[in-house]
Design an enzyme around this catalytic site. Sequence first.
Site, PDB file in Angstrom:
ATOM      1  N   THR A 121     -60.891 -48.179  41.042  1.00 47.74           N
ATOM      2  CA  THR A 121     -60.248 -49.168  40.171  1.00 47.74           C
ATOM      3  C   THR A 121     -59.240 -49.958  40.994  1.00 47.74           C
ATOM      4  O   THR A 121     -58.240 -49.396  41.457  1.00 47.74           O
ATOM      5  CB  THR A 121     -59.551 -48.451  38.997  1.00 47.74           C
ATOM      6  OG1 THR A 121     -60.553 -47.714  38.280  1.00 47.74           O
ATOM      7  CG2 THR A 121     -58.883 -49.437  38.059  1.00 47.74           C
ATOM      8  N   PHE A 150     -66.938 -46.338  34.360  1.00 46.71           N
ATOM      9  CA  PHE A 150     -66.379 -46.094  33.020  1.00 46.71           C
ATOM     10  C   PHE A 150     -66.543 -44.647  32.572  1.00 46.71           C
ATOM     11  O   PHE A 150     -66.414 -44.345  31.385  1.00 46.71           O
ATOM     12  CB  PHE A 150     -67.049 -47.037  32.004  1.00 46.71           C
ATOM     13  CG  PHE A 150     -66.872 -48.495  32.342  1.00 46.71           C
ATOM     14  CD1 PHE A 150     -65.642 -49.117  32.156  1.00 46.71           C
ATOM     15  CD2 PHE A 150     -67.912 -49.235  32.885  1.00 46.71           C
ATOM     16  CE1 PHE A 150     -65.463 -50.460  32.488  1.00 46.71           C
ATOM     17  CE2 PHE A 150     -67.746 -50.574  33.218  1.00 46.71           C
ATOM     18  CZ  PHE A 150     -66.521 -51.190  33.022  1.00 46.71           C
ATOM     19  N   ASN A 206     -59.734 -50.130  29.943  1.00 46.51           N
ATOM     20  CA  ASN A 206     -58.819 -48.987  29.823  1.00 46.51           C
ATOM     21  C   ASN A 206     -57.570 -49.355  29.025  1.00 46.51           C
ATOM     22  O   ASN A 206     -57.082 -48.571  28.206  1.00 46.51           O
ATOM     23  CB  ASN A 206     -58.434 -48.466  31.206  1.00 46.51           C
ATOM     24  CG  ASN A 206     -59.442 -47.448  31.725  1.00 46.51           C
ATOM     25  OD1 ASN A 206     -60.441 -47.170  31.061  1.00 46.51           O
ATOM     26  ND2 ASN A 206     -59.197 -46.888  32.894  1.00 46.51           N
ATOM     27  N   PHE A 247     -61.744 -43.485  19.662  1.00 46.62           N
ATOM     28  CA  PHE A 247     -60.362 -43.643  20.146  1.00 46.62           C
ATOM     29  C   PHE A 247     -59.377 -43.976  19.038  1.00 46.62           C
ATOM     30  O   PHE A 247     -58.433 -44.723  19.232  1.00 46.62           O
ATOM     31  CB  PHE A 247     -60.306 -44.659  21.304  1.00 46.62           C
ATOM     32  CG  PHE A 247     -60.777 -44.024  22.586  1.00 46.62           C
ATOM     33  CD1 PHE A 247     -62.107 -43.672  22.737  1.00 46.62           C
ATOM     34  CD2 PHE A 247     -59.879 -43.711  23.591  1.00 46.62           C
ATOM     35  CE1 PHE A 247     -62.544 -43.017  23.880  1.00 46.62           C
ATOM     36  CE2 PHE A 247     -60.313 -43.060  24.734  1.00 46.62           C
ATOM     37  CZ  PHE A 247     -61.647 -42.722  24.876  1.00 46.62           C
ATOM     38  N   ALA A 250     -55.314 -39.736  16.252  1.00 45.90           N
ATOM     39  CA  ALA A 250     -53.865 -39.687  16.490  1.00 45.90           C
ATOM     40  C   ALA A 250     -53.499 -38.337  17.101  1.00 45.90           C
ATOM     41  O   ALA A 250     -54.211 -37.351  16.937  1.00 45.90           O
ATOM     42  CB  ALA A 250     -53.135 -39.887  15.166  1.00 45.90           C
ATOM     43  N   GLY A 255     -53.090 -39.107  28.195  1.00 44.40           N
ATOM     44  CA  GLY A 255     -52.658 -38.711  29.535  1.00 44.40           C
ATOM     45  C   GLY A 255     -53.813 -38.912  30.485  1.00 44.40           C
ATOM     46  O   GLY A 255     -54.710 -39.728  30.221  1.00 44.40           O
ATOM     47  N   CYS A 258     -56.078 -41.901  34.511  1.00 44.28           N
ATOM     48  CA  CYS A 258     -56.519 -43.302  34.395  1.00 44.28           C
ATOM     49  C   CYS A 258     -55.651 -44.152  33.483  1.00 44.28           C
ATOM     50  O   CYS A 258     -55.050 -45.117  33.936  1.00 44.28           O
ATOM     51  CB  CYS A 258     -57.969 -43.326  33.928  1.00 44.28           C
ATOM     52  SG  CYS A 258     -59.042 -42.409  35.031  1.00 44.28           S
ATOM     53  N   LYS A 261     -51.949 -44.713  34.597  1.00 41.16           N
ATOM     54  CA  LYS A 261     -51.914 -45.462  35.869  1.00 41.16           C
ATOM     55  C   LYS A 261     -52.410 -46.902  35.667  1.00 41.16           C
ATOM     56  O   LYS A 261     -51.788 -47.850  36.152  1.00 41.16           O
ATOM     57  CB  LYS A 261     -52.797 -44.713  36.874  1.00 41.16           C
ATOM     58  CG  LYS A 261     -53.227 -45.495  38.091  1.00 41.16           C
ATOM     59  CD  LYS A 261     -54.021 -44.633  39.060  1.00 41.16           C
ATOM     60  CE  LYS A 261     -55.497 -44.513  38.741  1.00 41.16           C
ATOM     61  NZ  LYS A 261     -56.317 -45.683  38.987  1.00 41.16           N
ATOM     62  N   LYS A 318     -56.919 -33.241  28.311  1.00 38.42           N
ATOM     63  CA  LYS A 318     -57.897 -33.262  27.226  1.00 38.42           C
ATOM     64  C   LYS A 318     -58.835 -32.073  27.432  1.00 38.42           C
ATOM     65  O   LYS A 318     -58.814 -31.464  28.512  1.00 38.42           O
ATOM     66  CB  LYS A 318     -58.664 -34.585  27.186  1.00 38.42           C
ATOM     67  CG  LYS A 318     -59.559 -34.824  28.382  1.00 38.42           C
ATOM     68  CD  LYS A 318     -60.291 -36.131  28.181  1.00 38.42           C
ATOM     69  CE  LYS A 318     -61.548 -36.196  28.966  1.00 38.42           C
ATOM     70  NZ  LYS A 318     -62.318 -37.383  28.704  1.00 38.42           N
TER      71      LYS A 318
END
Length: 442
Positions: A121, A150, A206, A247, A250, A255, A258, A261, A318
Amino acid sequence: MKIAVVGAGYVGLVTGVCFSSLGNEVVCVDKDEEKIARLRGGESPIHEPGLTDLIRRNAGAGWLSFTGDLAEAVRQAELIVLAVGTPSLPSGEADLSYIRQAAVEIGEAMNGYKIVVTKSTVPVGTNEKIKATIASFTSHPFDVVSVPEFLREGSAVIDTFHPDRIVIGADNPAAADAVAELHRELTLNILITDIRSAEMIKYASNAFLATKISFINEIANICEKVGADVTQVALGMGQDRRIGSAFLSAGIGYGGSCFPKDTRALIQIAGNVDYDFKLLKSVVDVNRDQRTGVIRKLEEFTGSLSGRTIAVWGLAFKPNTDDVREAPSLDIVSELIDRGAVVRAYDPIATDNFRRMYDHPLVVWCENALEAAEGADALCLLTEWPEFAETDLGVLRAKMKEPVLFDGRNVFGKEAFALTDFRYYSVGRPHLNRYREASIPL
Ligand code: UGA
């Protein structure tokens, strides 16, 4: 095709392994000799479902190899994938030193026409700099093509084999076609753009996903105050095809290596051209506050945290990964310790990585979820590992000193608590939250 992948991190390793599965001859290059040795021994340096099997199978079949010798790998290759890291500088900008170094070494090793595919990236304009750097070390012809990645950690292999789209940024149509051909087996949905647009697509994607998360987290915070349920709200919103359901979970914020940053980098990219990206700055602020919100809520439950024992379930940023980079758990555990709590922490696979980033004598590292809960004044669930959802809450209750559960990922439903005296707090679901009862006596 003969492919050299430079950088055997998440993106490079998974890309290399998957390209070798498609019948290409791939060599993965990394400066980290220990990593190369592990890979040669058939061991994956990262936890990623399905990856170890593919490494063993493809290496065994002779399609995949590993080396520290970049020059030799480049000389043998027709196509070079650049997948080195672009970590954050203190300013938020992407650190391009690994990219620069790799471009120099590629330039020095060139021995004929090659296509250099950038998967790291990188800020808009970087591929042009990569091209200029390589060109200053070789007179051989070459093309630089931007192919942003991705894939998600935890489902990287599946994502690579089943991408929603492949974006190819190129200024030479012949090079774009060759790279499209390489990806055609993965999807027919291939979008060819100019190089700068491809670079921007990655950051914009992102940043947009991060925005969706901060948006739903703010809606959750409002739901708590007005008595609505964010999971139902997200369901209702997500059914609109223009919004989409992904996405909109809640929780305690995003974190990983990716989103934090790349959002910082895009704010900086905009700032460098005198554009104040106000929306994205708010996304970052909301995400930071969402983490500290856990501590505030816990204090509402327990009063002062000093001397309390707090169990923490989940350290990875995650589920299905052992990655803890920029995980909410790092901020939350260190804050608990700073406030005088004793932490009993458990994660199915990320504990070792967490301890390398943060360790403290007041953190007890536990072998399983119930052990972490022993004698706890409260339990915080920070990562939605499936095993946590399967917990028998009666058994859990018996382990804990006080029945206080903070569910930072909305894992549990109402039914789970029917026969327990748990004081329960989740994110954005006030009708489930049972935390306004008396705080715990010492
Ligand atoms: C992310 C993108 O999803 C990938 O498309 C991209 O390729 C990758 O970054 C990258 O740039 O390399 P990743 O960081 O692996 O992938 O993980 P995600 O699944 O996107 O999750 C990121 C964070 O958002 C996690 O902390 C997760 O818990 C959080 N999240 C995600 C939420 O809080 N709510 C949601 O609804 C979804």
